[in-house]
Write a protein that holds these residues in place. Structure first.
Motif, PDB file in Angstrom:
ATOM      1  N   SER A  30       0.827  -1.208   0.000  1.00 52.66           N
ATOM      2  CA  SER A  30       0.000   0.000   0.000  1.00 52.66           C
ATOM      3  C   SER A  30       0.859   1.255   0.000  1.00 52.66           C
ATOM      4  O   SER A  30       0.610   2.198  -0.762  1.00 52.66           O
ATOM      5  CB  SER A  30      -0.927  -0.017   1.219  1.00 52.66           C
ATOM      6  OG  SER A  30      -1.605   1.208   1.343  1.00 52.66           O
ATOM      7  N   VAL A  31       1.884   1.273   0.849  1.00 56.51           N
ATOM      8  CA  VAL A  31       2.729   2.467   0.969  1.00 56.51           C
ATOM      9  C   VAL A  31       3.576   2.669  -0.275  1.00 56.51           C
ATOM     10  O   VAL A  31       3.678   3.780  -0.805  1.00 56.51           O
ATOM     11  CB  VAL A  31       3.620   2.355   2.226  1.00 56.51           C
ATOM     12  CG1 VAL A  31       4.672   3.451   2.232  1.00 56.51           C
ATOM     13  CG2 VAL A  31       2.769   2.445   3.485  1.00 56.51           C
ATOM     14  N   MET A  32       4.187   1.599  -0.770  1.00 53.13           N
ATOM     15  CA  MET A  32       5.094   1.736  -1.913  1.00 53.13           C
ATOM     16  C   MET A  32       4.366   2.062  -3.208  1.00 53.13           C
ATOM     17  O   MET A  32       4.919   2.717  -4.091  1.00 53.13           O
ATOM     18  CB  MET A  32       5.938   0.466  -2.075  1.00 53.13           C
ATOM     19  CG  MET A  32       7.004   0.307  -1.010  1.00 53.13           C
ATOM     20  SD  MET A  32       8.157  -1.058  -1.341  1.00 53.13           S
ATOM     21  CE  MET A  32       7.125  -2.475  -0.978  1.00 53.13           C
ATOM     22  N   VAL A  33       3.108   1.608  -3.332  1.00 47.60           N
ATOM     23  CA  VAL A  33       2.352   1.869  -4.558  1.00 47.60           C
ATOM     24  C   VAL A  33       1.571   3.172  -4.458  1.00 47.60           C
ATOM     25  O   VAL A  33       1.596   3.996  -5.385  1.00 47.60           O
ATOM     26  CB  VAL A  33       1.395   0.700  -4.866  1.00 47.60           C
ATOM     27  CG1 VAL A  33       0.515   1.032  -6.064  1.00 47.60           C
ATOM     28  CG2 VAL A  33       2.185  -0.579  -5.136  1.00 47.60           C
ATOM     29  N   LEU A  34       0.870   3.393  -3.345  1.00 48.63           N
ATOM     30  CA  LEU A  34      -0.030   4.539  -3.228  1.00 48.63           C
ATOM     31  C   LEU A  34       0.457   5.621  -2.278  1.00 48.63           C
ATOM     32  O   LEU A  34      -0.037   6.741  -2.317  1.00 48.63           O
ATOM     33  CB  LEU A  34      -1.418   4.054  -2.762  1.00 48.63           C
ATOM     34  CG  LEU A  34      -2.122   3.065  -3.703  1.00 48.63           C
ATOM     35  CD1 LEU A  34      -3.394   2.546  -3.051  1.00 48.63           C
ATOM     36  CD2 LEU A  34      -2.447   3.727  -5.027  1.00 48.63           C
ATOM     37  N   GLY A  35       1.413   5.301  -1.402  1.00 45.27           N
ATOM     38  CA  GLY A  35       1.897   6.280  -0.451  1.00 45.27           C
ATOM     39  C   GLY A  35       1.154   6.189   0.882  1.00 45.27           C
ATOM     40  O   GLY A  35       0.147   5.504   1.009  1.00 45.27           O
ATOM     41  N   TYR A  36       1.667   6.911   1.873  1.00 50.38           N
ATOM     42  CA  TYR A  36       1.067   6.906   3.208  1.00 50.38           C
ATOM     43  C   TYR A  36      -0.310   7.568   3.190  1.00 50.38           C
ATOM     44  O   TYR A  36      -0.544   8.521   2.441  1.00 50.38           O
ATOM     45  CB  TYR A  36       1.963   7.626   4.205  1.00 50.38           C
ATOM     46  CG  TYR A  36       3.167   6.828   4.640  1.00 50.38           C
ATOM     47  CD1 TYR A  36       3.037   5.767   5.521  1.00 50.38           C
ATOM     48  CD2 TYR A  36       4.441   7.138   4.159  1.00 50.38           C
ATOM     49  CE1 TYR A  36       4.145   5.027   5.922  1.00 50.38           C
ATOM     50  CE2 TYR A  36       5.549   6.407   4.560  1.00 50.38           C
ATOM     51  CZ  TYR A  36       5.391   5.348   5.442  1.00 50.38           C
ATOM     52  OH  TYR A  36       6.489   4.617   5.836  1.00 50.38           O
ATOM     53  N   SER A  37      -1.200   7.020   4.020  1.00 46.54           N
ATOM     54  CA  SER A  37      -2.525   7.589   4.320  1.00 46.54           C
ATOM     55  C   SER A  37      -3.526   7.470   3.174  1.00 46.54           C
ATOM     56  O   SER A  37      -4.695   7.817   3.360  1.00 46.54           O
ATOM     57  CB  SER A  37      -2.407   9.062   4.747  1.00 46.54           C
ATOM     58  OG  SER A  37      -1.567   9.183   5.881  1.00 46.54           O
TER      59      SER A  37
END
Length: 292
Positions: free
Chosen positions: A229-236
């Motif tokens: 989730s973080v690596m593809v879309l970023g935090y939050s």
């Protein structure tokens, strides 16, 4: 003679002592420290609820809980069903099954970072997914995958995770299928059972250990999802429980409340994993007794 017996009895513990010491220093100590921080308020006093109230009032807590629950349930179901279908298919050993096995296992060889890069470049407006959809005539306009929010974004992360993890679940189930005696199936057919009855009454019960192992490992990993989730879309963008731990640790470190929140989110996730594992083991154990 007595000394020799004592030495023989103590030998396994002496051999395992380095492992115990290693875990005590590099695993147990940080765990106990984090538990202490969870139950220590900002002013240094002991409190059972202060940090949990802080977590409940934090941004995106409710959304992270819902997303984690949805992701865990949907991903485990999809990955298990697809993996079971592939395992049963590959166990037949038809012409080309070895090639299909090789192709199916390719995602296992790709590192998480490479997976994130692969899918992020594909999900961009001018990425390979849109290019492929347009060239095949499925759409005339580019789809803005990176702008997807809410439950649709969670499902997108589920699909990426399923592509990555399903092969490992398939291998566990395939190994279980190969342990089943062919004589049992032949006996079932001899007594008039059809393929579905044989699969339901012989194959699935024999696969119970493999199913339990695969579901528990996937459930634990799914509850702790965050990197894709973080690596593809970023935090939050698509918050998860462990994603919140990383957020408060890496994005806003050094603040006392962020440290407390990171510890509390981590502790909460661990408790949820333990409860989910115990619950599944009890349910599967009851099912085994009922079938027995």
């Amino acid at each position: 003679m007595q000394k020799a017996r004592i030495s023989n009895a103590a030998a396994p513990y002496l051999l395992l002592a380095p492992v115990f010491i290693f875990y005590a220093l590099f695993w147990l100590t940080p765990v106990l420290t984090s538990i202490k921080e969870v139950f220590t308020a900002a002013d240094g006093s002991f409190s059972l609820t202060a940090n949990f109230r802080l977590m409940g009032e934090s941004d995106l807590f409710a959304e992270a809980m819902i997303n984690t629950a949805v992701f865990t349930i949907v991903s485990v179901v999809i990955e298990y069903l697809v993996a079971l279908l592939l395992a049963v298919l590959l166990n037949i050993k038809f012409p080309g099954s070895k090639l299909l096995t090789f192709v199916s296992m390719i995602p296992m060889a790709i590192t998480p970072t490479a997976v994130a890069i692969l899918w992020k470049t594909g999900l961009l407006s001018d990425g390979w997914i849109n290019s492929m959809l347009i060239s095949l005539g499925f759409t005339d306009e580019r789809i803005m995958f990176m702008n997807i929010e809410g439950i649709r974004a969670v499902i997108m992360v589920v699909l990426i995770d399923a592509w990555t993890v399903t092969p490992s679940v398939m291998i566990i189930l395939l190994a279980g299928l190969q342990q089943i005696q062919r004589d049992q199936k032949e006996a079932a057919y001899l007594f008039g059972a059809n393929k579905w009855q044989t699969f339901k009454d012989i194959t699935l019960p024999a696969l119970k250990p493999s199913i339990t192992t695969s579901i528990i490992t996937r459930m634990i990993a799914a509850i702790q999802v965050w990197s894709i989730s973080v690596m593809v879309l970023g935090y939050s963008k698509v918050p998860f429980l462990v994603e919140r731990v990383a957020f408060y640790t890496e994005v806003i470190p050094g603040v006392d409340t962020s440290t407390k929140l990171a510890y509390t989110y981590s502790f909460t996730t661990t408790v949820i994993v333990l409860i989910a594992t115990i619950f599944y083991l009890r349910i599967s154990g009851r099912g085994k007794k009922a079938n027995g």
